[in-house]
Design a protein around this motif. Structure first.
Motif, PDB file in Angstrom:
ATOM      1  N   ARG A  77       1.089  19.662   1.855  1.00  0.00           N
ATOM      2  CA  ARG A  77       1.367  18.380   1.572  1.00  0.00           C
ATOM      3  C   ARG A  77       2.862  17.707   2.035  1.00  0.00           C
ATOM      4  O   ARG A  77       3.757  18.402   1.780  1.00  0.00           O
ATOM      5  N   CYS A  78       2.686  16.612   2.313  1.00  0.00           N
ATOM      6  CA  CYS A  78       3.762  15.667   2.474  1.00  0.00           C
ATOM      7  C   CYS A  78       4.171  14.895   1.218  1.00  0.00           C
ATOM      8  O   CYS A  78       3.430  13.925   0.945  1.00  0.00           O
ATOM      9  N   THR A  79       5.115  15.421   0.344  1.00  0.00           N
ATOM     10  CA  THR A  79       5.226  14.595  -0.896  1.00  0.00           C
ATOM     11  C   THR A  79       6.430  13.508  -0.988  1.00  0.00           C
ATOM     12  O   THR A  79       6.582  12.947  -1.986  1.00  0.00           O
ATOM     13  N   ASP A  80       6.975  13.193   0.155  1.00  0.00           N
ATOM     14  CA  ASP A  80       8.352  12.381   0.276  1.00  0.00           C
ATOM     15  C   ASP A  80       7.855  11.441   1.161  1.00  0.00           C
ATOM     16  O   ASP A  80       9.073  10.758   1.847  1.00  0.00           O
ATOM     17  N   LEU A  81       6.760  11.156   1.691  1.00  0.00           N
ATOM     18  CA  LEU A  81       6.808   9.890   2.505  1.00  0.00           C
ATOM     19  C   LEU A  81       7.366   8.657   2.052  1.00  0.00           C
ATOM     20  O   LEU A  81       7.054   8.513   0.669  1.00  0.00           O
ATOM     21  N   PRO A  82       7.869   7.636   2.735  1.00  0.00           N
ATOM     22  CA  PRO A  82       8.353   6.577   2.259  1.00  0.00           C
ATOM     23  C   PRO A  82       7.469   5.442   1.791  1.00  0.00           C
ATOM     24  O   PRO A  82       6.205   5.645   2.444  1.00  0.00           O
ATOM     25  N   ALA A  83       7.742   4.564   0.987  1.00  0.00           N
ATOM     26  CA  ALA A  83       7.031   3.406   0.613  1.00  0.00           C
ATOM     27  C   ALA A  83       6.793   2.456   1.979  1.00  0.00           C
ATOM     28  O   ALA A  83       7.486   2.429   2.708  1.00  0.00           O
ATOM     29  N   ALA A 132       0.906  -1.161  -0.041  1.00  0.00           N
ATOM     30  CA  ALA A 132      -0.033   0.058   0.034  1.00  0.00           C
ATOM     31  C   ALA A 132       0.898   1.147   0.195  1.00  0.00           C
ATOM     32  O   ALA A 132       2.025   1.226   0.286  1.00  0.00           O
ATOM     33  N   SER A 133       0.265   2.416  -0.401  1.00  0.00           N
ATOM     34  CA  SER A 133       1.085   3.613  -0.301  1.00  0.00           C
ATOM     35  C   SER A 133       0.149   4.574   0.440  1.00  0.00           C
ATOM     36  O   SER A 133      -1.005   4.301   0.672  1.00  0.00           O
ATOM     37  N   VAL A 134       0.991   5.728   1.174  1.00  0.00           N
ATOM     38  CA  VAL A 134       0.185   6.783   1.961  1.00  0.00           C
ATOM     39  C   VAL A 134       0.528   8.112   1.642  1.00  0.00           C
ATOM     40  O   VAL A 134       2.006   8.329   1.279  1.00  0.00           O
ATOM     41  N   SER A 135      -0.281   9.175   1.392  1.00  0.00           N
ATOM     42  CA  SER A 135      -0.158  10.391   1.484  1.00  0.00           C
ATOM     43  C   SER A 135      -0.933  11.073   2.287  1.00  0.00           C
ATOM     44  O   SER A 135      -1.965  10.634   2.908  1.00  0.00           O
ATOM     45  N   THR A 136      -0.469  12.481   2.375  1.00  0.00           N
ATOM     46  CA  THR A 136      -1.516  13.231   3.455  1.00  0.00           C
ATOM     47  C   THR A 136      -1.478  14.679   3.202  1.00  0.00           C
ATOM     48  O   THR A 136      -0.338  15.219   2.437  1.00  0.00           O
ATOM     49  N   HIS A 137      -2.164  15.555   3.315  1.00  0.00           N
ATOM     50  CA  HIS A 137      -2.214  16.863   3.556  1.00  0.00           C
ATOM     51  C   HIS A 137      -2.773  17.563   4.610  1.00  0.00           C
ATOM     52  O   HIS A 137      -3.841  16.598   5.191  1.00  0.00           O
ATOM     53  N   ILE A 138      -2.362  18.704   4.822  1.00  0.00           N
ATOM     54  CA  ILE A 138      -3.105  19.457   6.337  1.00  0.00           C
ATOM     55  C   ILE A 138      -3.614  20.843   5.495  1.00  0.00           C
ATOM     56  O   ILE A 138      -2.979  21.693   5.069  1.00  0.00           O
ATOM     57  N   PHE A 140      -3.762   5.164  -0.024  1.00  0.00           N
ATOM     58  CA  PHE A 140      -4.545   5.748   0.946  1.00  0.00           C
ATOM     59  C   PHE A 140      -4.103   7.138   1.111  1.00  0.00           C
ATOM     60  O   PHE A 140      -3.108   7.513   1.822  1.00  0.00           O
ATOM     61  N   HIS A 141      -5.024   8.103   0.814  1.00  0.00           N
ATOM     62  CA  HIS A 141      -4.865   9.617   1.163  1.00  0.00           C
ATOM     63  C   HIS A 141      -5.589  10.074   2.199  1.00  0.00           C
ATOM     64  O   HIS A 141      -6.856   9.771   2.152  1.00  0.00           O
ATOM     65  N   VAL A 142      -4.705  10.517   3.386  1.00  0.00           N
ATOM     66  CA  VAL A 142      -5.479  10.793   4.594  1.00  0.00           C
ATOM     67  C   VAL A 142      -5.146  12.407   4.699  1.00  0.00           C
ATOM     68  O   VAL A 142      -4.281  12.697   5.480  1.00  0.00           O
ATOM     69  N   PRO A 143      -6.405  13.250   4.422  1.00  0.00           N
ATOM     70  CA  PRO A 143      -6.178  14.634   4.904  1.00  0.00           C
ATOM     71  C   PRO A 143      -6.411  14.905   6.164  1.00  0.00           C
ATOM     72  O   PRO A 143      -7.349  14.073   6.857  1.00  0.00           O
ATOM     73  N   LEU A 144      -5.809  15.970   6.734  1.00  0.00           N
ATOM     74  CA  LEU A 144      -5.966  16.282   8.220  1.00  0.00           C
ATOM     75  C   LEU A 144      -6.519  17.740   8.182  1.00  0.00           C
ATOM     76  O   LEU A 144      -6.046  18.536   7.577  1.00  0.00           O
ATOM     77  N   LEU A 145      -7.928  17.924   8.612  1.00  0.00           N
ATOM     78  CA  LEU A 145      -8.494  19.213   8.779  1.00  0.00           C
ATOM     79  C   LEU A 145      -8.237  19.805  10.221  1.00  0.00           C
ATOM     80  O   LEU A 145      -8.848  19.208  11.074  1.00  0.00           O
ATOM     81  N   LEU A 146      -7.468  20.811  10.415  1.00  0.00           N
ATOM     82  CA  LEU A 146      -6.948  21.298  11.542  1.00  0.00           C
ATOM     83  C   LEU A 146      -7.221  22.693  11.953  1.00  0.00           C
ATOM     84  O   LEU A 146      -7.664  23.533  11.094  1.00  0.00           O
TER      85      LEU A 146
END
Length: 140
Positions: free
Chosen positions: A52-58, A7-13, A123-129
């Protein structure tokens, strides 16, 4: 059908208190291969100007659970969001003519999001903060 085995993961806030991306928030990515396994930190990053975090590891093969840890305290301090005096502190201040101590810490100094993953999916998991609340969801 996906041919990926991991799986892969990305996120943004998004800072919903100002309606803008949250820049320079430290984020760490941890994984484990089952609910009884220990967490292994895979890497650390920080959000860019777009939040965004564009460099999260696999993720390693066999990962079943992922945790994203967002270090929000430094972000809130840098943007003037601090926890002010409580009602009881305000009453004490009014009664004593002396300033009540203010808590300079953020209400949520960190946010940890744990979720399950399946091989071959992204899996893209945004955080609304905001200073006194947050929300997450599985994005696309």
């Amino acid at each position: 059908m996906s041919t990926q085995t991991t799986a892969s993961v990305s996120t943004h806030i998004l800072d919903t208190s100002v309606g803008r991306p949250a820049e320079s928030v430290a984020v760490s990515l941890s994984a484990r291969g089952g609910s009884r396994e220990q967490w292994v930190v895979l890497g650390r990053s920080a959000t860019d100007a777009d939040g965004r975090c564009t460099d999260l590891p696999a993720l390693p093969e066999g990962t079943t659970h992922v945790r994203l840890d967002f270090e929000t305290e430094a972000y809130f301090h840098g943007h003037g969001h601090t926890q002010g005096p409580s009602r009881s502190q305000k009453r004490a201040e009014a009664q004593q003519d002396a300033p009540a101590p203010r808590d300079s810490g953020a209400f949520f100094p960190e946010v940890a999001i744990t979720f399950a993953v399946s091989p071959g999916e992204h899996f893209h998991v945004p955080l609304l903060l905001n200073p006194f609340g947050y929300s997450v969801y599985r994005g696309s």
